[in-house]
Design a protein around this motif. Structure first.
Motif, short mmCIF file in Angstrom:
data_model
loop_
_atom_site.label_atom_id
_atom_site.label_comp_id
_atom_site.label_asym_id
_atom_site.label_seq_id
_atom_site.Cartn_x
_atom_site.Cartn_y
_atom_site.Cartn_z
N SER A 1 -3.62 5.57 7.24
CA SER A 1 -3.83 5.70 8.68
C SER A 1 -4.37 4.40 9.26
CB SER A 1 -4.81 6.85 8.95
OG SER A 1 -5.08 6.97 10.33
N ALA A 2 -5.30 3.76 8.53
CA ALA A 2 -5.84 2.48 8.99
C ALA A 2 -4.75 1.40 8.99
CB ALA A 2 -7.00 2.06 8.09
N CYS A 3 -3.88 1.44 7.98
CA CYS A 3 -2.77 0.47 7.92
C CYS A 3 -1.87 0.62 9.14
CB CYS A 3 -1.95 0.67 6.65
SG CYS A 3 -2.80 0.17 5.14
N ARG A 4 -1.60 1.84 9.52
CA ARG A 4 -0.75 2.08 10.69
C ARG A 4 -1.42 1.56 11.96
NH1 ARG A 4 1.56 7.88 13.05
NH2 ARG A 4 2.83 6.94 14.70
N SER A 5 -2.73 1.81 12.09
CA SER A 5 -3.45 1.38 13.29
C SER A 5 -3.45 -0.13 13.43
CB SER A 5 -4.89 1.89 13.25
OG SER A 5 -4.93 3.29 13.23
N HIS A 6 -3.47 -0.84 12.28
CA HIS A 6 -3.56 -2.31 12.32
C HIS A 6 -2.24 -2.98 11.95
CE1 HIS A 6 -7.93 -2.43 12.97
NE2 HIS A 6 -7.97 -1.35 12.19
N GLU B 1 2.44 -4.23 4.45
CA GLU B 1 2.44 -4.55 3.02
C GLU B 1 1.52 -3.61 2.23
OE1 GLU B 1 1.35 -8.30 0.08
OE2 GLU B 1 1.63 -8.65 2.23
N ILE B 2 0.30 -3.43 2.73
CA ILE B 2 -0.63 -2.52 2.05
C ILE B 2 -0.15 -1.09 2.20
CG2 ILE B 2 -2.99 -1.62 2.05
CD1 ILE B 2 -3.96 -4.35 2.94
N ALA B 3 0.41 -0.74 3.36
CA ALA B 3 0.90 0.62 3.59
C ALA B 3 1.97 0.99 2.56
CB ALA B 3 1.46 0.74 5.00
N GLU B 4 2.85 0.06 2.22
CA GLU B 4 3.90 0.35 1.24
C GLU B 4 3.28 0.69 -0.12
OE1 GLU B 4 7.60 -2.42 2.89
OE2 GLU B 4 6.06 -3.32 1.61
N ARG B 5 2.27 -0.05 -0.51
CA ARG B 5 1.62 0.22 -1.80
C ARG B 5 0.90 1.58 -1.76
NH1 ARG B 5 0.51 -5.49 -1.48
NH2 ARG B 5 -1.65 -5.15 -0.76
N VAL B 6 0.28 1.88 -0.63
CA VAL B 6 -0.42 3.16 -0.51
C VAL B 6 0.57 4.32 -0.57
CG1 VAL B 6 -1.84 4.59 1.01
CG2 VAL B 6 -2.33 2.15 0.81
N VAL B 7 1.72 4.16 0.10
CA VAL B 7 2.74 5.22 0.07
C VAL B 7 3.22 5.47 -1.35
CG1 VAL B 7 5.14 5.74 0.73
CG2 VAL B 7 3.51 4.96 2.46
N GLU B 8 3.40 4.41 -2.12
CA GLU B 8 3.82 4.58 -3.52
C GLU B 8 2.77 5.38 -4.30
OE1 GLU B 8 4.54 0.78 -5.23
OE2 GLU B 8 6.28 0.34 -3.94
N SER B 9 1.50 5.08 -4.05
CA SER B 9 0.42 5.80 -4.75
C SER B 9 0.40 7.28 -4.37
CB SER B 9 -0.93 5.16 -4.42
OG SER B 9 -0.99 3.82 -4.86
N ILE B 10 0.59 7.55 -3.07
CA ILE B 10 0.59 8.95 -2.62
C ILE B 10 1.76 9.72 -3.22
CG2 ILE B 10 0.85 10.44 -0.60
CD1 ILE B 10 -0.72 8.39 1.02
N LEU B 11 2.93 9.07 -3.27
CA LEU B 11 4.12 9.75 -3.79
C LEU B 11 4.01 9.99 -5.30
CD1 LEU B 11 6.94 7.97 -1.77
CD2 LEU B 11 6.12 10.32 -1.51
N ASN C 1 5.62 14.90 -0.67
CA ASN C 1 4.90 14.61 0.58
C ASN C 1 5.77 13.76 1.49
OD1 ASN C 1 3.13 13.74 2.60
ND2 ASN C 1 1.38 13.70 1.22
N HIS C 2 6.44 14.42 2.46
CA HIS C 2 7.36 13.70 3.35
C HIS C 2 6.64 12.96 4.46
CE1 HIS C 2 6.44 17.27 5.71
NE2 HIS C 2 6.85 16.60 6.76
N GLY C 3 5.39 13.35 4.76
CA GLY C 3 4.67 12.76 5.88
C GLY C 3 4.50 11.26 5.75
N VAL C 4 4.35 10.77 4.50
CA VAL C 4 4.16 9.33 4.31
C VAL C 4 5.42 8.56 4.68
CG1 VAL C 4 2.37 9.62 2.58
CG2 VAL C 4 4.75 9.54 1.86
N TYR C 5 6.61 9.17 4.45
CA TYR C 5 7.86 8.52 4.87
C TYR C 5 7.90 8.36 6.38
CZ TYR C 5 9.84 9.28 0.18
OH TYR C 5 10.08 9.25 -1.17
N VAL C 6 7.45 9.39 7.07
CA VAL C 6 7.47 9.36 8.53
C VAL C 6 6.55 8.25 9.04
CG1 VAL C 6 6.94 10.64 10.64
CG2 VAL C 6 8.01 11.81 8.70
N VAL C 7 5.35 8.15 8.46
CA VAL C 7 4.40 7.11 8.88
C VAL C 7 4.98 5.72 8.63
CG1 VAL C 7 2.13 6.09 8.42
CG2 VAL C 7 2.38 8.57 8.51
N LEU C 8 5.51 5.52 7.42
CA LEU C 8 6.05 4.20 7.07
C LEU C 8 7.28 3.87 7.91
CD1 LEU C 8 5.52 1.82 5.23
CD2 LEU C 8 6.93 2.91 3.47
N SER C 9 8.12 4.88 8.16
CA SER C 9 9.29 4.67 9.00
C SER C 9 8.90 4.24 10.41
CB SER C 9 10.12 5.96 9.06
OG SER C 9 11.22 5.81 9.91
#
Length: 472
Positions: free
Chosen positions: A401-406, A410-420, A426-434
């Motif tokens: 969420s902080a990555c999206r706000s700022h 790059e960090i968001a992609e790594r976080v999404v991999e960890s969540i998956l 968990n489809h929500g992370v795809y939506v955020v990253l998209s």
């Protein structure tokens, strides 16, 4: 016999004639006020041969096991030296062990009781069930239930109450409620146990509904029942009912001790009535760590960060109560609302050194939230990597969420991999990253994620909300 701690109580003078008055030593054992006195009486019993009498031995054992100044290892040593302990001695020791830090030892004593002969009775099962409830041992609770049934004691008021509490503590509320409904007689204790069972298992609606039924039946609620339903009101946002209970307490002139006072403060604080909670906090004569936590966490949650931090400082200065992990969550939450990064760092990194508290996921989540809000995303990511165990979705979600706000893709992609890795569905992370890709015009990546979602059969989950309709 184990070595006893150093005690300074005055010694008792032995009876002048043991043989002329054989019961006197037993009476002396009952009148002891310290272990030093009891050991002297015990010694006289050994010298005069009275200790072989189970009645005399049981008086010594009872003091050592149950008295506030007693010493449980002394009782255990005496018990092990008795060739044929009676049912009173077994029940006394089971009771003491059930209230000790090792309740499972009470359960282990029961098979020995069955083997050696004294039959269990209506005083045995409630304490065995207390041990099972404290230990959360469902298997033991069910076995004791069977034995109580075989002895015709399952319908005894106190045995049934113990069964309800055991099943409730183990999370088996349907079984507890079935027993409750089948009882022909219910007193305040039984009603309180069932209400508390619902409240402790976060079945707040059921706790409130049963409390209303209790009141309609004409049962006077005790402070434990009131505290339980106030906890339910705190979780439900039921401020109106909480106020009514507070008015009832005042009307009935019920003494507000530390448990009831803490429940009132927690209810008002979690409903945003911080000024009322503060007033109660000042008024109650006794406070424990839960009382401080209720006001610190409630104040922090509703944005009264400065007051929450002042409370924490006051708590440290009094030195009587040591902070626990919940206290630190409240302090870190307050720092997050106030933007006090340096203070949060100091508190977080000194938890183990100053308070002996190992940081938990909740503490990492607070720090990640604080660092993320202030744009310190690399520091937040390093903090997550340094955790002793794998971060959960809550911590990673806060970082995402902080990555999206700022706009930190790059960090968001790594976080999404960890969540998956934790939750592949968990489809929500795809939506955020998209959405983050779309904001910077990376349309090829947007289309790639959409294909992944389509081919993976991922569908958006509908949102939901709830509200408390009791308020006008």
């Amino acid at each position: 016999m184990p070595r006893l701690p150093s005690l300074s109580s005055p010694p008792l003078k032995p009876a002048k004639s043991h043989r002329a008055h054989p019961p006197s030593l037993s009476l002396l054992a009952d009148s002891c006020t310290s272990m030093r006195q009891l050991v002297q009486v015990h010694g006289h019993m050994i010298v005069t041969g009275r200790i072989s009498d189970n009645y005399a031995a049981s008086r010594v054992l009872s003091f050592a096991a149950l008295h506030p100044s007693g010493y449980l290892p002394h009782a255990l040593a005496l018990f092990s030296s008795c060739p044929s302990p009676n049912s009173f001695m077994y029940n006394t020791l089971i009771r003491a062990l059930a209230a000790s830090p090792y309740p499972s030892r009470a359960l282990l004593l029961y098979p020995q009781m069955l083997l050696q002969g004294p039959p269990p009775g209506r005083h045995t099962f409630p304490f065995l069930l207390k041990a099972a409830a404290t230990d959360g041992d469902l298997f033991a609770a069910r076995q004791i239930h069977t034995h109580a049934f075989r002895h015709g004691l399952d319908s005894d008021l106190y045995v049934a109450n113990g069964l309800i509490r055991s099943y409730g503590n183990c999370g088996f509320l349907n079984e507890a409620r079935q027993l409750f409904d089948e009882m022909h007689e219910r007193n305040t204790i039984v009603w309180t146990t069932m209400v508390s069972g619902y409240s402790q298992n976060f079945c707040s609606n059921e706790a409130v509904a049963l409390f209303h039924e209790m009141m309609r039946t004409g049962i006077e609620p005790c402070d434990a029942a009131l505290a339980s339903v106030l906890s339910a009101c705190a979780r439900l946002g039921g401020l109106q009912l909480g106020r009514q209970i507070h008015e009832l307490i005042i009307e009935k002139e019920i003494v507000v001790g530390v448990i009831l006072g803490t429940a009132l403060i927690d209810m008002y604080a979690k409903n945003g009535e911080i000024s009322v909670a503060r007033k109660l906090f000042v008024e109650i004569p006794e406070r424990n760590i839960a009382t401080w936590n209720a006001l610190i966490c409630g104040s922090a949650h509703y944005g009264h960060a400065r007051y929450a931090l002042e409370l924490f400082q006051q708590m440290e200065e009094e030195l009587e109560i040591q902070p626990n992990d919940i206290t630190i969550v409240g302090v870190l939450t307050a720092c997050c609302h106030a933007g006090k990064i340096d203070l949060a760092r100091r508190v977080f990194h000194s938890m183990e050194k100053n308070y002996g508290i190992e940081p938990k996921v909740e503490h990492y989540g607070c720090m990640v939230d604080l660092l993320g809000r202030s744009g310190r995303l690399k520091e937040a990511e390093e903090l997550v990597k340094g955790m002793k165990w794998e971060a959960d979705v809550v911590v990673l979600g806060a970082l995402l969420s902080a990555c999206r706000s700022h706009g930190q893709i790059e960090i968001a992609e790594r976080v999404v991999e960890s969540i998956l890795r934790l939750h592949p569905e968990n489809h929500g992370v795809y939506v955020v990253l998209s959405n983050m890709y779309a904001e910077v015009g990376r349309w090829e990546d947007v289309e790639r994620l959409r294909r992944v979602m389509r081919h993976g059969g991922l569908k958006k989950i509908s949102g939901w909300s709830c509200f408390d309709g009791t308020e006008s």
